[in-house]
Design an enzyme around this catalytic site. Structure first.
Site, PDB file in Angstrom:
ATOM      1  N   CYS A 182       0.661  -1.088  -0.051  1.00 24.48           N
ATOM      2  CA  CYS A 182       0.004   0.059   0.136  1.00 24.48           C
ATOM      3  C   CYS A 182       0.988   1.260  -0.047  1.00 24.48           C
ATOM      4  CB  CYS A 182      -1.124   0.063   1.222  1.00 24.48           C
ATOM      5  SG  CYS A 182      -2.364  -1.313   0.743  1.00 24.48           S
TER       6      CYS A 182
HETATM    7  P1  NAD Z   1      -5.607  -8.883  -2.410  1.00 21.25           P
HETATM    8  O1  NAD Z   1      -5.064  -8.903  -3.486  1.00 21.25           O
HETATM    9  O2  NAD Z   1      -5.091  -9.607  -1.204  1.00 21.25           O
HETATM   10  O3  NAD Z   1      -7.067  -9.355  -2.663  1.00 21.25           O
HETATM   11  C1  NAD Z   1      -7.975  -9.009  -3.622  1.00 21.25           C
HETATM   12  C2  NAD Z   1      -8.883 -10.108  -3.984  1.00 21.25           C
HETATM   13  O4  NAD Z   1      -9.819  -9.684  -5.112  1.00 21.25           O
HETATM   14  C3  NAD Z   1      -8.171 -11.181  -4.676  1.00 21.25           C
HETATM   15  O5  NAD Z   1      -8.493 -12.521  -3.868  1.00 21.25           O
HETATM   16  C4  NAD Z   1      -8.897 -11.475  -6.134  1.00 21.25           C
HETATM   17  O6  NAD Z   1      -9.041 -12.829  -6.580  1.00 21.25           O
HETATM   18  C5  NAD Z   1     -10.302 -10.772  -5.839  1.00 21.25           C
HETATM   19  N1  NAD Z   1     -10.684 -10.233  -6.950  1.00 21.25           N
HETATM   20  C6  NAD Z   1     -10.324  -9.570  -7.901  1.00 21.25           C
HETATM   21  N2  NAD Z   1     -11.357  -9.351  -8.794  1.00 21.25           N
HETATM   22  C7  NAD Z   1     -12.539  -9.837  -8.383  1.00 21.25           C
HETATM   23  C8  NAD Z   1     -13.761  -9.926  -8.891  1.00 21.25           C
HETATM   24  N3  NAD Z   1     -14.273  -9.293  -9.791  1.00 21.25           N
HETATM   25  N4  NAD Z   1     -14.586 -10.513  -8.164  1.00 21.25           N
HETATM   26  C9  NAD Z   1     -14.577 -11.179  -6.915  1.00 21.25           C
HETATM   27  N5  NAD Z   1     -13.078 -11.183  -6.449  1.00 21.25           N
HETATM   28  C10 NAD Z   1     -12.183 -10.304  -7.199  1.00 21.25           C
HETATM   29  O7  NAD Z   1      -5.947  -7.408  -2.095  1.00 21.25           O
HETATM   30  P2  NAD Z   1      -5.972  -6.576  -0.442  1.00 21.25           P
HETATM   31  O8  NAD Z   1      -4.443  -6.446   0.055  1.00 21.25           O
HETATM   32  O9  NAD Z   1      -6.951  -7.074   0.357  1.00 21.25           O
HETATM   33  O10 NAD Z   1      -6.280  -4.989  -0.886  1.00 21.25           O
HETATM   34  C11 NAD Z   1      -7.693  -4.802  -1.503  1.00 21.25           C
HETATM   35  C12 NAD Z   1      -7.742  -3.435  -1.516  1.00 21.25           C
HETATM   36  O11 NAD Z   1      -7.622  -2.963   0.053  1.00 21.25           O
HETATM   37  C13 NAD Z   1      -6.726  -2.545  -2.049  1.00 21.25           C
HETATM   38  O12 NAD Z   1      -7.421  -1.337  -2.700  1.00 21.25           O
HETATM   39  C14 NAD Z   1      -5.781  -2.160  -1.022  1.00 21.25           C
HETATM   40  O13 NAD Z   1      -4.910  -0.838  -1.269  1.00 21.25           O
HETATM   41  C15 NAD Z   1      -6.656  -1.766   0.158  1.00 21.25           C
HETATM   42  N6  NAD Z   1      -6.001  -2.127   1.389  1.00 21.25           N
HETATM   43  C16 NAD Z   1      -5.185  -3.043   1.406  1.00 21.25           C
HETATM   44  C17 NAD Z   1      -4.689  -3.365   2.764  1.00 21.25           C
HETATM   45  C18 NAD Z   1      -3.885  -4.337   3.229  1.00 21.25           C
HETATM   46  O14 NAD Z   1      -3.167  -4.416   4.463  1.00 21.25           O
HETATM   47  N7  NAD Z   1      -3.499  -5.341   2.205  1.00 21.25           N
HETATM   48  C19 NAD Z   1      -5.155  -2.328   3.930  1.00 21.25           C
HETATM   49  C20 NAD Z   1      -5.732  -1.218   3.699  1.00 21.25           C
HETATM   50  C21 NAD Z   1      -6.620  -1.194   2.522  1.00 21.25           C
HETATM   51  C1  UGA Z   2      -0.118   0.366   6.180  1.00 21.09           C
HETATM   52  C2  UGA Z   2      -0.686   1.304   7.132  1.00 21.09           C
HETATM   53  O1  UGA Z   2      -0.224   1.361   8.368  1.00 21.09           O
HETATM   54  C3  UGA Z   2      -2.113   0.752   7.318  1.00 21.09           C
HETATM   55  O2  UGA Z   2      -2.873   1.704   7.988  1.00 21.09           O
HETATM   56  C4  UGA Z   2      -3.021   0.851   6.038  1.00 21.09           C
HETATM   57  O3  UGA Z   2      -4.468   0.469   6.248  1.00 21.09           O
HETATM   58  C5  UGA Z   2      -2.168  -0.137   4.978  1.00 21.09           C
HETATM   59  O4  UGA Z   2      -0.825   0.365   4.925  1.00 21.09           O
HETATM   60  C6  UGA Z   2      -2.703   0.009   3.564  1.00 21.09           C
HETATM   61  O5  UGA Z   2      -3.325   0.835   3.406  1.00 21.09           O
HETATM   62  O6  UGA Z   2      -2.501  -1.167   3.136  1.00 21.09           O
HETATM   63  P1  UGA Z   2       0.964  -2.293   6.254  1.00 21.09           P
HETATM   64  O7  UGA Z   2       1.509  -1.617   5.084  1.00 21.09           O
HETATM   65  O8  UGA Z   2       0.423  -3.196   6.439  1.00 21.09           O
HETATM   66  O9  UGA Z   2      -0.060  -0.983   6.754  1.00 21.09           O
HETATM   67  O10 UGA Z   2       1.973  -2.060   7.390  1.00 21.09           O
HETATM   68  P2  UGA Z   2       3.043  -0.884   8.258  1.00 21.09           P
HETATM   69  O11 UGA Z   2       2.928  -1.411   9.597  1.00 21.09           O
HETATM   70  O12 UGA Z   2       2.215   0.390   8.065  1.00 21.09           O
HETATM   71  O13 UGA Z   2       4.436  -1.233   7.613  1.00 21.09           O
HETATM   72  C7  UGA Z   2       4.459  -0.563   6.227  1.00 21.09           C
HETATM   73  C8  UGA Z   2       6.028  -0.476   6.005  1.00 21.09           C
HETATM   74  O14 UGA Z   2       6.794   0.754   7.063  1.00 21.09           O
HETATM   75  C9  UGA Z   2       6.882  -1.807   6.456  1.00 21.09           C
HETATM   76  O15 UGA Z   2       7.846  -2.096   5.509  1.00 21.09           O
HETATM   77  C10 UGA Z   2       7.602  -1.286   7.782  1.00 21.09           C
HETATM   78  O16 UGA Z   2       8.725  -2.082   8.006  1.00 21.09           O
HETATM   79  C11 UGA Z   2       7.806   0.036   7.642  1.00 21.09           C
HETATM   80  N1  UGA Z   2       7.872   0.862   8.765  1.00 21.09           N
HETATM   81  C12 UGA Z   2       6.766   1.258   9.583  1.00 21.09           C
HETATM   82  C13 UGA Z   2       9.071   1.301   8.938  1.00 21.09           C
HETATM   83  O17 UGA Z   2      10.018   1.389   8.051  1.00 21.09           O
HETATM   84  N2  UGA Z   2       9.262   2.263   9.852  1.00 21.09           N
HETATM   85  C14 UGA Z   2       8.284   2.551  10.892  1.00 21.09           C
HETATM   86  O18 UGA Z   2       8.263   3.341  11.811  1.00 21.09           O
HETATM   87  C15 UGA Z   2       6.877   1.685  10.458  1.00 21.09           C
END
Ligand code: NAD
Ligand code: UGA
Length: 433
Positions: free
Chosen positions: A266
């Site tokens: 992200c």
């Molecule tokens: P991911 O890639 O792990 O999962 C997405 C899933 O959607 C996959 O399993 C895929 O097969 C499925 N998919 C795709 N097209 C589809 C469809 N048409 N119908 C049904 N399923 C379908 O993604 P993620 O990490 O869960 O992230 C999802 C979103 O949330 C992204 O926008 C990401 O930026 C956001 N987000 C992720 C995190 C995180 O920590 N991973 C945290 C906050 C926000």
């Molecule tokens: C991050 C945000 O923290 C979440 O709030 C958000 O929902 C998510 O992105 C998202 O949008 O997917 P995540 O990427 O899962 O979460 O993990 P973090 O704990 O934020 O770490 C991200 C990266 O930053 C890691 O590589 C970590 O090692 C690094 N980091 C984090 C540092 O180098 N220093 C820090 O002080 C904190």
């Protein structure tokens, strides 16, 4: 409430479990049958603490079911979350094809549904997407009007991988970006048991809050990394400095841990997407440019210090400990271990890599290095160690028993060097020994 979730990745699965914990019935929809089969067996398709136990509980109680049939799942529920991926395109802009496909499926089902239905965007999407692409597809395929016939909302997700269940059950805030009261009231009722602050905004503001939050967190990390390079030369320890800085309540100590840079699915993606939005608006983004630049500098910096301390790396056995982008996950997306390993290979080092959870994922990206599950085994014959992920097991290694080991480069400040003998140890943000 009966809820469907389209996209069963980190966000979809943890949101589903959290909603089941709150007493709702959830159907998880995905396009990958193997993922759903794994979930049906009570296991997550990825490693994430707490998830398997809760999933098992709710699958066997019938609170969580899975389906490949998005159309049916929408018909059978009253709220649908969209949590499919929103990856970056080559130019850094957001690829909206998965959210469009999900919206099409929902729209087609809503065409055949009489009851009011709410569609909630959970994926991170650029401002304007919910009332743009999503609304377009929903209205086109359902023939209904969003905001009156169909509820539409944007509720960004803030979970961190490695702490996904904790964050989903204890959010600092729930943002509900919507355009009608009926949708807001129903979603407020859904999220109320979380006992968290709820903020109502427009969908575009909710979308922007997510990008601004991730970009600010990434900025704090890059700032800490830039300061750390200065601290190394000034002769002070950046961890002492950031302890003092973080004591100011206006700053907070969070996300000021200098390291080898941020990885994950992200921060890099979302900062790039925000830069891309600005570029199209003909706006400069000197801060965000610097955030990304700093993140590329850190792995190079780490390797160059490694060379200074160990000499020419050609032919030397180097152990790389940690491949996931952070501990407690097997996710390797944008992991900083990748640029470090690539540079070490360019310099002719012989690499043995290890990680408690992410080795198989990394092997599919980089097949041509040696992988060893046990860190003690990875260290046999190694002259140099790069510590890339702060897995707690690395803190328990008996370094003095590794006869060939001469240099440790700690990219995450994850081991205690105080009892090391005859080993040159350096960590990010410390003056060079
Ligand atoms: P991911 O890639 O792990 O999962 C997405 C899933 O959607 C996959 O399993 C895929 O097969 C499925 N998919 C795709 N097209 C589809 C469809 N048409 N119908 C049904 N399923 C379908 O993604 P993620 O990490 O869960 O992230 C999802 C979103 O949330 C992204 O926008 C990401 O930026 C956001 N987000 C992720 C995190 C995180 O920590 N991973 C945290 C906050 C926000
Ligand atoms: C991050 C945000 O923290 C979440 O709030 C958000 O929902 C998510 O992105 C998202 O949008 O997917 P995540 O990427 O899962 O979460 O993990 P973090 O704990 O934020 O770490 C991200 C990266 O930053 C890691 O590589 C970590 O090692 C690094 N980091 C984090 C540092 O180098 N220093 C820090 O002080 C904190």
């Amino acid at each position: 409430m009966d809820i469907s979730i389209i996209g069963t990745g980190y966000v979809g699965l943890t949101t589903g479990i959290a909603l089941a914990e709150l007493g709702n019935k959830v159907v998880l929809v995905d396009v990958i049958p193997e993922k759903l089969e794994t979930i049906n067996s009570g296991k997550a398709p990825f490693y994430e603490p707490e998830v398997d136990d809760l999933l098992k509980k709710h699958v066997s109680a019938g609170n969580i079911t899975t389906s490949l049939d998005g159309y049916r799942s929408v018909l059978d529920t009253e709220i649908t979350f969209i949590s499919v991926g929103t990856p970056s395109k080559e130019d850094g802009s957001m690829d909206d094809r998965y959210i469009r496909a999900a919206s099409e499926t929902i729209g087609k089902a809503l065409k055949d549904k009489d009851e009011f239905h709410i569609v909630v965007m959970k994926s991170t999407v650029v401002p304007g997407t919910t009332l743009g692409a999503i609304r377009e597809e929903l209205e086109r395929f359902s023939g209904k009007i969003a905001g009156s016939d169909v509820g539409i909302a944007m509720c960004p997700e803030f979970l961190r991988e490695g702490a996904a269940m904790h964050d989903s059950m204890n959010p600092d805030r729930v943002i509900i970006g919507c355009i009608d009261d009926r949708t807001f009231d129903r979603l407020k009722e859904l999220f109320l048991p979380l006992d968290s602050k709820i903020l109502r905004t427009s969908p575009a503001s909710a979308e922007m809050i997510k990008y601004a939050s991730n970009s600010l967190l990434a900025t704090k990390i890059s700032f800490a990394n830039e300061i750390s390079r200065i601290c190394e030369r000034v002769g002070v320890d950046v961890y002492d400095i950031m302890e003092g800085v973080g004591m100011d309540f206006r700053i907070s100590p969070q996300f000021l841990r200098a390291g080898v840079g941020f990885g994950g699915s992200c921060f890099p993606k979302d900062v790039s997407a925000l830069m891309n939005i600005a570029k199209h608006l003909e706006l400069d983004t000197p801060i965000l440019d610097g955030v990304m630049l700093n993140n590329d500098i850190q792995p190079k910096h780490l390797v160059s210090i490694g060379e200074k301390m160990a000499g020419n790396l050609k032919g030397k056995k180097v152990a790389v400990l940690g491949l996931s982008f952070k501990p407690d996950t097997d996710d390797i997306r944008y992991t900083r271990s990748l640029p470090v390993i690539k540079q070490l290979l360019e310099k002719g080092a012989r690499i043995t890599a290890t990680d408690p959870k992410a080795m198989e994922n990394f092997r599919s990206e980089v097949p041509d290095i040696e992988y060893v599950a046990d860190p003690d085994e990875a260290l046999i014959g190694a002259e140099v160690v790069f510590l890339m992920t702060e897995w707690p097991i690395y803190g328990r290694i008996d370094w003095n028993s590794k006869s060939d080991l001469k240099v440790i480069i700690d990219g995450r400040r994850c081991v205690d060097p105080s009892s090391m003998k005859n080993i040159k140890y350096w960590s990010i943000g410390k003056p060079l020994p």
